[in-house]
Design an enzyme around this catalytic site. Structure first.
Site, PDB file in Angstrom:
ATOM      1  N   GLU A 170      60.041  98.024  25.086  1.00  0.00           N
ATOM      2  CA  GLU A 170      60.501  98.590  23.810  1.00  0.00           C
ATOM      3  C   GLU A 170      60.736 100.095  23.851  1.00  0.00           C
ATOM      4  O   GLU A 170      60.521 100.795  22.861  1.00  0.00           O
ATOM      5  CB  GLU A 170      59.509  98.264  22.691  1.00  0.00           C
ATOM      6  CG  GLU A 170      59.461  96.797  22.340  1.00  0.00           C
ATOM      7  CD  GLU A 170      58.741  96.512  21.045  1.00  0.00           C
ATOM      8  OE1 GLU A 170      57.846  97.284  20.693  1.00  0.00           O
ATOM      9  OE2 GLU A 170      59.087  95.523  20.386  1.00  0.00           O
ATOM     10  N   GLU A 228      60.078  88.475  22.287  1.00  0.00           N
ATOM     11  CA  GLU A 228      58.954  88.552  21.332  1.00  0.00           C
ATOM     12  C   GLU A 228      59.438  88.206  19.942  1.00  0.00           C
ATOM     13  O   GLU A 228      60.535  88.635  19.535  1.00  0.00           O
ATOM     14  CB  GLU A 228      58.343  89.968  21.283  1.00  0.00           C
ATOM     15  CG  GLU A 228      57.564  90.364  22.496  1.00  0.00           C
ATOM     16  CD  GLU A 228      56.892  91.725  22.337  1.00  0.00           C
ATOM     17  OE1 GLU A 228      56.451  92.067  21.212  1.00  0.00           O
ATOM     18  OE2 GLU A 228      56.830  92.454  23.333  1.00  0.00           O
TER      19      GLU A 228
HETATM   20  C1  GAL Z   1      55.944  94.482  19.858  1.00  0.00           C
HETATM   21  C2  GAL Z   1      55.291  94.983  21.130  1.00  0.00           C
HETATM   22  C3  GAL Z   1      54.061  94.165  21.510  1.00  0.00           C
HETATM   23  C4  GAL Z   1      53.212  93.963  20.319  1.00  0.00           C
HETATM   24  C5  GAL Z   1      54.013  93.273  19.287  1.00  0.00           C
HETATM   25  C6  GAL Z   1      53.220  92.896  18.070  1.00  0.00           C
HETATM   26  O1  GAL Z   1      56.722  95.444  19.260  1.00  0.00           O
HETATM   27  O2  GAL Z   1      56.208  94.916  22.167  1.00  0.00           O
HETATM   28  O3  GAL Z   1      53.355  94.797  22.515  1.00  0.00           O
HETATM   29  O4  GAL Z   1      52.788  95.167  19.851  1.00  0.00           O
HETATM   30  O5  GAL Z   1      55.048  94.113  18.870  1.00  0.00           O
HETATM   31  O6  GAL Z   1      53.980  92.043  17.294  1.00  0.00           O
END
Ligand code: GAL
Length: 777
Positions: free
Chosen positions: A429, A490
């Site tokens: 990210e 994710e």
């Molecule tokens: C994302 C991140 C993850 C975790 C996740 C929580 O933005 O890449 O490491 O923090 O959010 O939903």
């Protein structure tokens, strides 16, 4: 005194420990030294995990050979510099520089060889001193490193090794520099070994299966040979073999080059080989032998699998077949000890992901994880997306140089794992950075042209320097793929944190959110699939999560106990593998927000029809909710149970059917009550090596074995025999369940764990400890 103070004062909480490294575990007596008689072998890799002395916070002089370490604590590696309650602790407690010392004598048979000290992982930087001479500092908590000891060793006398583990959040080392939403923890948390090799030796071997889908398949074995600078190269030869067990399938021999690009030895005429795939992850071994004239001087063995893994515009293809990726992200941390868990616990996570959560892929967010975990992924057929350490932040040039180095270290460590199908070469990210990511991609492609690169971004239209556009898309509906090779890495996560014992409405909404993302991913072949956030809840900093140092983002809790959302993942497997029927609610629970009953009772199942009975009278028949989830192979069932509750409330029985045949049945009691305490170890036998451990789940169930989500009670634990409790004692059940780990000491015998619940009585479980092979040094 509040709970935190109690723990700091050491009068309660974690079994026999004080935080900050004073008395972290019960002291074990050093076992008698075994006289060394090493078998004859060109190379020796000797484990060096027992009998370390741990002194807590490093003080001036603690690396000196004559420093008085008599008050240090004897520990076994993997080791966490502190122990913690499972939540609500202060994450500053592991952020210090600790001191580890190890006294050792090198077996005389190794004289004349080059001796290396290999560390699999120290968080976050390690300064290594031998006999008072500082050998250097390694920066990076997730990648392996070595120091050559040869010139500094004493032969026939004791050596003193001192390791200062800097577990502070150093802004010069990835992932640090800004906030991160997970904890790294501290200490020498992965294994250590001593390696004795000849002057000229095999440093690494990349055995790359090529053309696996055709009859001309082969293995390109690239052998990397190291030698001390200035040493002349004799007539060196390499002999390389592909084996299935003991059977040699192919061999080749050729002159060895000592060159940076190594020596390529192709293995051809392999005969019939079995492919590595998700159902049959067939593994072969490759050995490389190095000869100086007729004399065998070194050998190196590794495991491989034959498979072709490609992200294409038709999605992800494994051995030519499209596989929709369905997976979860995994952090490597556990309750109480952070990341310092031995092989058995690491391996078990791979099993949980593949066999319990029925995933076909895992992302090692956000760093290279234990090789034990990866080996288990190879063995169970679980694909892996592995990435370099980092989170949102890109540091200065020196920081970026470290990250580029991490790419090489990760790939060189893991290139032979058939499970790994994608290298993550961006900081998770992070914003675009053309020069930096040109470098990371170049290193990956140059070292391994058989795998594609990915890099996880949150920006919709960021610059693509990788092969696969991998992106976190937390919205719904999802963005359409903006590149032919597209993977969602994710979703859900922080947008809907859910505790295992949250209100039933929330728990079911958690299920639906994961289900609808996978439904959309299934709707378009251009989505290679999705890797949800995340498998297990994890400890975090004060400024993230629920305020108790946990991000409740998992489909399972921090103890790896499933939440209802886990049932969705579980239910997506072919019934040929396992028939599943998992209600996502408790029948006797009446606290839905709308009051009075469950209007959208969700049942995750791979059946095609359900019949629902109350008090053995058929009340409702229901098919999967294909209207909401038109693309899922096994859509959840959603059914209004409100009227049933208003009628004559009794036991609820759900029968599952496939093709008209009843294949499974579950009963949920109408007058659900706490019936028994269950104490369930994952393993009944451990190795007596001082570190092997197994999880023991503690939970309250009803008479049917069903979990009671609001049961409480402090379970008092007592242990007898050669074992220790890793965890809180007494353990206060949280949402009716929880877990501790039982660690074997260095002697065989039987561990008896007694658990007593305040009103459900006591249980005893036995775990055998078998004698472990002694460490030679
Ligand atoms: C994302 C991140 C993850 C975790 C996740 C929580 O933005 O890449 O490491 O923090 O959010 O939903």
């Amino acid at each position: 005194m509040n709970r935190r103070n109690l723990i700091k004062a050491g009068v309660a909480g974690l079994s026999g420990l004080l935080v900050r490294g004073r008395k972290l575990e019960a002291q074990e007596a050093a076992p008698p030294a075994t006289p060394s008689k090493l078998p004859s072998s060109p190379r020796h890799v000797l484990s060096l995990n027992r009998n370390w002395l741990y002194g807590g916070k490093s003080v001036a002089g603690s690396t000196r050979p004559d420093f008085d370490d008599s008050g240090f604590q004897r520990v076994t590696i993997p080791h966490s510099n502190s122990l913690f309650p499972w939540h609500s602790f202060d994450e500053k407690d592991f952020q210090f520089v600790s001191i580890y010392r190890r006294h050792f004598r090198v077996p005389p048979e190794l004289r004349g060889r080059r001796i290396f000290l290999d560390f699999a992982g120290v968080m976050t930087a390690a300064t290594v001193t031998l006999n008072g001479e500082k050998l250097g500092e390694y920066r990076g908590g997730y990648t392996p490193f070595s120091f050559e000891l040869t010139a500094h060793l004493k032969w026939g006398a004791s050596n003193v090794l001192a390791v200062e583990a800097d577990s502070t959040e150093r802004p010069d080392i990835p992932p640090f520099g800004q906030n991160i939403d997970y904890l790294t923890f501290g200490g020498i948390y992965r294994e250590v070994s001593l390696r004795a090799v000849p002057d000229v030796y095999l440093e690494n071997v990349f055995a790359k299966p090529v053309d696996t889908q055709s009859d001309s398949h082969r293995v390109d074995v690239r052998c990397y040979i190291a030698r001390p600078s200035g040493a002349g190269a004799g007539a060196l030869r390499l002999k390389v073999e592909l084996r299935d067990g003991q059977k040699v399938l192919s061999s080749a021999s050729q002159e060895a080059q000592i060159a940076e690009e190594g020596t390529l030895v192709p293995l051809t005429n392999l005969g019939d080989i079995e492919l590595w795939d998700l159902e049959h992850p067939k593994l072969y071994s490759v050995t490389a032998q190095l000869y100086d004239g007729a004399k065998l001087i070194d050998e190196y063995a590794t495991r491989i699998g034959f498979r072709e893994a490609r992200f294409t515009s038709d999605g992800f293809r494994l051995n030519g077949k499209t596989v929709k990726l369905r997976g979860l992200n995994r952090h490597q941390t556990f309750p109480y000890v952070g990341a310092a868990m031995p092989a058995r616990a690491q391996r078990r996570d791979a099993l949980v992901l593949k066999k319990e959560l029925k995933c076909n892929i895992v992302r090692t967010s956000h760093y290279p994880q234990s090789t034990h975990f990866l080996e288990a992924c190879d063995e169970v057929g679980l694909l892996v997306f592995e990435e370099i350490p980092g989170w949102q932040h890109i540091g200065n040039q020196a920081w970026q140089d470290l990250a580029v180095r991490n790419v090489g270290e990760m790939i060189r460590r893991d290139w032979n794992h058939p499970s790994i199908v994608l290298w993550g070469v961006r900081i998770n990210e992070s914003p675009d950075n053309h020069d930096f990511y040109t470098r990371t991609n170049a290193v990956a492609h140059q070292l391994d042209d058989s795998r594609q690169t990915g890099g996880v971004r949150y920006l919709v239209n960021s610059e693509l320097l990788e092969d696969v556009y991998s992106r976190n898309d937390f919205g719904f509906p999802l963005q359409p793929p903006n590149h032919p090779l597209y993977l969602n890495t994710e979703f859900v996560g922080h947008t809907f944190p859910t505790k295992r014992y949250d209100n039933v409405d929330r728990a079911m909404e958690h299920v639906w959110r994961h289900a609808r993302v996978h439904d959309q991913l299934a709707s378009d072949k251009q989505y290679a699939g999705g890797i949800g956030w995340c498998a297990f809840d994890y400890n975090t900093h004060f400024n993230f999560g629920s305020g108790d140092r946990i991000c409740y983002h998992g489909v399972s809790d921090i103890f790896r106990i499933p939440k209802p959302a886990a049932f969705f993942y579980k239910s997506q497997c072919d019934p040929k593998e396992e028939i599943l029927l998992e209600p996502c609610f408790n029948w006797s629970q009446g606290d839905e927000s709308q009051g009075g009953g469950i209007r959208k009772a969700t049942i995750c199942s791979n059946c095609d029809h359900l019949k629902i009975y109350e008090k053995d009278r058929l009340k409702i028949e229901v098919d999967p909710d294909r209207a909401t989830y038109p693309h899922l192979r096994y859509a959840p069932f959603v059914v209004n149970l409100l009227n049933l509750r208003l009628e004559d409330w009794g036991d609820l029985r759900i029968d599952g059917y496939i093709n008209g045949e009843k294949v499974i049945s579950k009963t949920l009691p109408g007058d659900d009550k706490d019936d028994q305490l269950r104490v369930e170890p994952d393993d009944l036998e451990l190795d007596g090596d001082g570190i092997d451990c197994t999880r023991v789940v503690l939970k309250v169930t009803n008479s049917e074995g069903g979990w009671r989500p609001f049961s409480s009670g402090a379970v008092s634990l007592k242990i007898e025999g050669p074992g220790e409790i890793i965890g809180e004692n007494p353990f206060s059940l949280s949402g009716g369940a929880g877990a501790v780990w039982i660690k074997a000491r260095q002697s065989p015998g039987t561990i008896r764990l007694h658990a007593r619940h305040p009103y459900l009585g006591a249980k005893v479980v036995e775990i055998r400890v078998k004698a472990a092979r002694p460490e030679v040094i």
